[in-house]
Write a protein that holds these residues in place. Structure first.
Motif, PDB file in Angstrom:
ATOM      1  N   TYR A 143      -5.256   8.132   1.375  1.00 14.26           N
ATOM      2  CA  TYR A 143      -3.834   8.412   1.154  1.00 14.26           C
ATOM      3  C   TYR A 143      -3.647   9.565   0.177  1.00 14.26           C
ATOM      4  O   TYR A 143      -2.706  10.355   0.314  1.00 14.26           O
ATOM      5  CB  TYR A 143      -3.087   7.150   0.702  1.00 14.26           C
ATOM      6  CG  TYR A 143      -2.764   6.252   1.866  1.00 14.26           C
ATOM      7  CD1 TYR A 143      -1.730   6.566   2.751  1.00 14.26           C
ATOM      8  CD2 TYR A 143      -3.512   5.109   2.121  1.00 14.26           C
ATOM      9  CE1 TYR A 143      -1.448   5.755   3.846  1.00 14.26           C
ATOM     10  CE2 TYR A 143      -3.240   4.294   3.205  1.00 14.26           C
ATOM     11  CZ  TYR A 143      -2.209   4.623   4.072  1.00 14.26           C
ATOM     12  OH  TYR A 143      -1.927   3.838   5.153  1.00 14.26           O
ATOM     13  N   GLN A 144      -4.543   9.707  -0.797  1.00  6.66           N
ATOM     14  CA  GLN A 144      -4.463  10.855  -1.701  1.00  6.66           C
ATOM     15  C   GLN A 144      -4.618  12.162  -0.922  1.00  6.66           C
ATOM     16  O   GLN A 144      -3.911  13.134  -1.196  1.00  6.66           O
ATOM     17  CB  GLN A 144      -5.534  10.753  -2.787  1.00  6.66           C
ATOM     18  CG  GLN A 144      -5.196   9.737  -3.864  1.00  6.66           C
ATOM     19  CD  GLN A 144      -6.234   9.694  -4.972  1.00  6.66           C
ATOM     20  OE1 GLN A 144      -7.407  10.018  -4.766  1.00  6.66           O
ATOM     21  NE2 GLN A 144      -5.808   9.284  -6.155  1.00  6.66           N
ATOM     22  N   MET A 145      -5.545  12.172   0.054  1.00  6.46           N
ATOM     23  CA  MET A 145      -5.721  13.364   0.887  1.00  6.46           C
ATOM     24  C   MET A 145      -4.469  13.650   1.707  1.00  6.46           C
ATOM     25  O   MET A 145      -4.045  14.801   1.836  1.00  6.46           O
ATOM     26  CB  MET A 145      -6.935  13.205   1.813  1.00  6.46           C
ATOM     27  CG  MET A 145      -8.266  13.378   1.123  1.00  6.46           C
ATOM     28  SD  MET A 145      -9.651  13.390   2.279  1.00  6.46           S
ATOM     29  CE  MET A 145      -9.991  11.649   2.440  1.00  6.46           C
ATOM     30  N   MET A 146      -3.885  12.592   2.270  1.00  6.18           N
ATOM     31  CA  MET A 146      -2.678  12.762   3.091  1.00  6.18           C
ATOM     32  C   MET A 146      -1.520  13.293   2.244  1.00  6.18           C
ATOM     33  O   MET A 146      -0.780  14.176   2.672  1.00  6.18           O
ATOM     34  CB  MET A 146      -2.285  11.419   3.717  1.00  6.18           C
ATOM     35  CG  MET A 146      -3.284  10.863   4.702  1.00  6.18           C
ATOM     36  SD  MET A 146      -3.183  11.649   6.306  1.00  6.18           S
ATOM     37  CE  MET A 146      -1.713  10.868   6.966  1.00  6.18           C
ATOM     38  N   ILE A 147      -1.369  12.759   1.038  1.00 11.27           N
ATOM     39  CA  ILE A 147      -0.288  13.194   0.150  1.00 11.27           C
ATOM     40  C   ILE A 147      -0.517  14.634  -0.293  1.00 11.27           C
ATOM     41  O   ILE A 147       0.399  15.458  -0.260  1.00 11.27           O
ATOM     42  CB  ILE A 147      -0.174  12.242  -1.066  1.00 11.27           C
ATOM     43  CG1 ILE A 147       0.314  10.854  -0.597  1.00 11.27           C
ATOM     44  CG2 ILE A 147       0.769  12.809  -2.120  1.00 11.27           C
ATOM     45  CD1 ILE A 147       0.130   9.742  -1.610  1.00 11.27           C
ATOM     46  N   ALA A 148      -1.757  14.948  -0.685  1.00 15.17           N
ATOM     47  CA  ALA A 148      -2.079  16.311  -1.136  1.00 15.17           C
ATOM     48  C   ALA A 148      -1.859  17.333  -0.024  1.00 15.17           C
ATOM     49  O   ALA A 148      -1.455  18.469  -0.281  1.00 15.17           O
ATOM     50  CB  ALA A 148      -3.524  16.379  -1.628  1.00 15.17           C
ATOM     51  N   GLY A 149      -2.078  16.943   1.223  1.00 15.74           N
ATOM     52  CA  GLY A 149      -1.893  17.844   2.363  1.00 15.74           C
ATOM     53  C   GLY A 149      -0.486  17.827   2.924  1.00 15.74           C
ATOM     54  O   GLY A 149      -0.231  18.377   4.002  1.00 15.74           O
ATOM     55  N   ASN A 150       0.442  17.163   2.219  1.00 14.41           N
ATOM     56  CA  ASN A 150       1.842  17.039   2.670  1.00 14.41           C
ATOM     57  C   ASN A 150       1.948  16.430   4.066  1.00 14.41           C
ATOM     58  O   ASN A 150       2.842  16.770   4.841  1.00 14.41           O
ATOM     59  CB  ASN A 150       2.552  18.406   2.640  1.00 14.41           C
ATOM     60  CG  ASN A 150       2.730  18.917   1.229  1.00 14.41           C
ATOM     61  OD1 ASN A 150       3.029  18.151   0.320  1.00 14.41           O
ATOM     62  ND2 ASN A 150       2.522  20.201   1.045  1.00 14.41           N
ATOM     63  N   ALA A 151       1.019  15.544   4.393  1.00 15.02           N
ATOM     64  CA  ALA A 151       1.037  14.876   5.697  1.00 15.02           C
ATOM     65  C   ALA A 151       1.693  13.499   5.610  1.00 15.02           C
ATOM     66  O   ALA A 151       1.768  12.793   6.609  1.00 15.02           O
ATOM     67  CB  ALA A 151      -0.389  14.738   6.221  1.00 15.02           C
ATOM     68  N   LEU A 152       2.164  13.133   4.410  1.00 17.49           N
ATOM     69  CA  LEU A 152       2.752  11.806   4.233  1.00 17.49           C
ATOM     70  C   LEU A 152       3.912  11.886   3.256  1.00 17.49           C
ATOM     71  O   LEU A 152       3.758  12.389   2.141  1.00 17.49           O
ATOM     72  CB  LEU A 152       1.691  10.831   3.702  1.00 17.49           C
ATOM     73  CG  LEU A 152       2.152   9.398   3.469  1.00 17.49           C
ATOM     74  CD1 LEU A 152       2.292   8.663   4.798  1.00 17.49           C
ATOM     75  CD2 LEU A 152       1.182   8.652   2.570  1.00 17.49           C
ATOM     76  N   ASP A 153       5.071  11.395   3.693  1.00 21.44           N
ATOM     77  CA  ASP A 153       6.227  11.255   2.812  1.00 21.44           C
ATOM     78  C   ASP A 153       6.206   9.808   2.323  1.00 21.44           C
ATOM     79  O   ASP A 153       6.500   8.881   3.087  1.00 21.44           O
ATOM     80  CB  ASP A 153       7.509  11.572   3.581  1.00 21.44           C
ATOM     81  CG  ASP A 153       8.759  11.487   2.722  1.00 21.44           C
ATOM     82  OD1 ASP A 153       8.779  10.692   1.750  1.00 21.44           O
ATOM     83  OD2 ASP A 153       9.722  12.212   3.022  1.00 21.44           O
ATOM     84  N   THR A 154       5.835   9.603   1.061  1.00 23.29           N
ATOM     85  CA  THR A 154       5.646   8.236   0.558  1.00 23.29           C
ATOM     86  C   THR A 154       6.950   7.434   0.579  1.00 23.29           C
ATOM     87  O   THR A 154       6.920   6.224   0.802  1.00 23.29           O
ATOM     88  CB  THR A 154       5.059   8.243  -0.868  1.00 23.29           C
ATOM     89  OG1 THR A 154       5.905   9.011  -1.725  1.00 23.29           O
ATOM     90  CG2 THR A 154       3.658   8.829  -0.877  1.00 23.29           C
ATOM     91  N   ALA A 155       8.082   8.084   0.362  1.00 18.58           N
ATOM     92  CA  ALA A 155       9.361   7.363   0.360  1.00 18.58           C
ATOM     93  C   ALA A 155       9.673   6.805   1.752  1.00 18.58           C
ATOM     94  O   ALA A 155      10.068   5.640   1.900  1.00 18.58           O
ATOM     95  CB  ALA A 155      10.484   8.282  -0.115  1.00 18.58           C
TER      96      ALA A 155
END
Length: 200
Positions: free
Chosen positions: A64-76
């Motif tokens: 998930y850190q990779m996904m967030i860092a790559g802007n592939a995941l909007d956590t909200a």
């Protein structure tokens, strides 16, 4: 005297070599994102409230850190959709799900099978299956343990997988569906891209 020691050295080498290989294989499989996802899901199903959920348990896992860092995941959005699907307080008849929310529904409907699949990835060692499927398509110089990518499993939000730069990130549900045909098939396909992207 040296000849008598040889069998002992061979036994030691085999034992060390095999345990090292198994350890290396275990390090190549990372299901932390998928496991944390189901811990959050279980908490939501029991208590329902967002307040008692430690989302960092999920978002601080490597995939998930990779996904967030790559802007592939909007956590909200991810949290909102997950709450709608797993919260015991949600009214499924009236709740409108986004397409990604519907994807969380697939995880809820298949939760037991997916949790068993996580165990299978480790117990049956998906890396061994990956190698048997992948190596015939690689030149000899690329058939090396250290070149095998680390396999990360998580809820990607859709039926996706990607392999690049020594890692493979796979949606757990997507991988489970494809692996019903042949165990390790999706991982092998993406591992090819991951290995070749480094080689060239």
């Amino acid at each position: 005297m040296q000849i008598k020691r040889l069998p002992l050295l061979i036994v030691f080498w085999l034992q060390f070599g095999l345990s090292f290989g198994q350890t290396m294989h275990k390090e190549k499989i990372n299901t932390s994102g998928a496991e944390a996802y189901f811990k959050i899901a279980s908490t939501l199903e029991k208590a329902g409230g967002e307040n008692i959920v430690s989302w960092q348990l999920l978002f601080q896992t490597p995939p998930y850190q990779m996904m967030i860092a790559g802007n592939a995941l909007d956590t909200a959005v991810f949290k909102t959709d997950m709450l709608r699907v797993f919260s015991f307080a949600s009214d499924e008849a009236t709740t409108l799900y986004t397409s990604k929310g519907n994807y969380h529904r697939g995880y809820k409907d298949n939760q037991k099978q997916l949790e068993n699949y996580i165990r299978l990835l480790h117990d049956s060692n998906v890396v061994d299956s990956l190698k048997s499927l992948l190596y015939p398509f690689l030149p000899l110089r690329l058939r090396r343990e250290e070149l095998l990518p680390t396999l990360f499993y998580l809820n990607y939000g859709s039926g996706e997988a990607t392999g690049f730069g020594g890692v493979v990130i796979s949606d757990l549900l997507h991988s489970y569906t494809i692996d019903e045909y042949k165990f390790g098939l999706l991982a092998a396909h993406e591992a090819f891209h991951a290995i070749v992207s480094i080689a060239f």
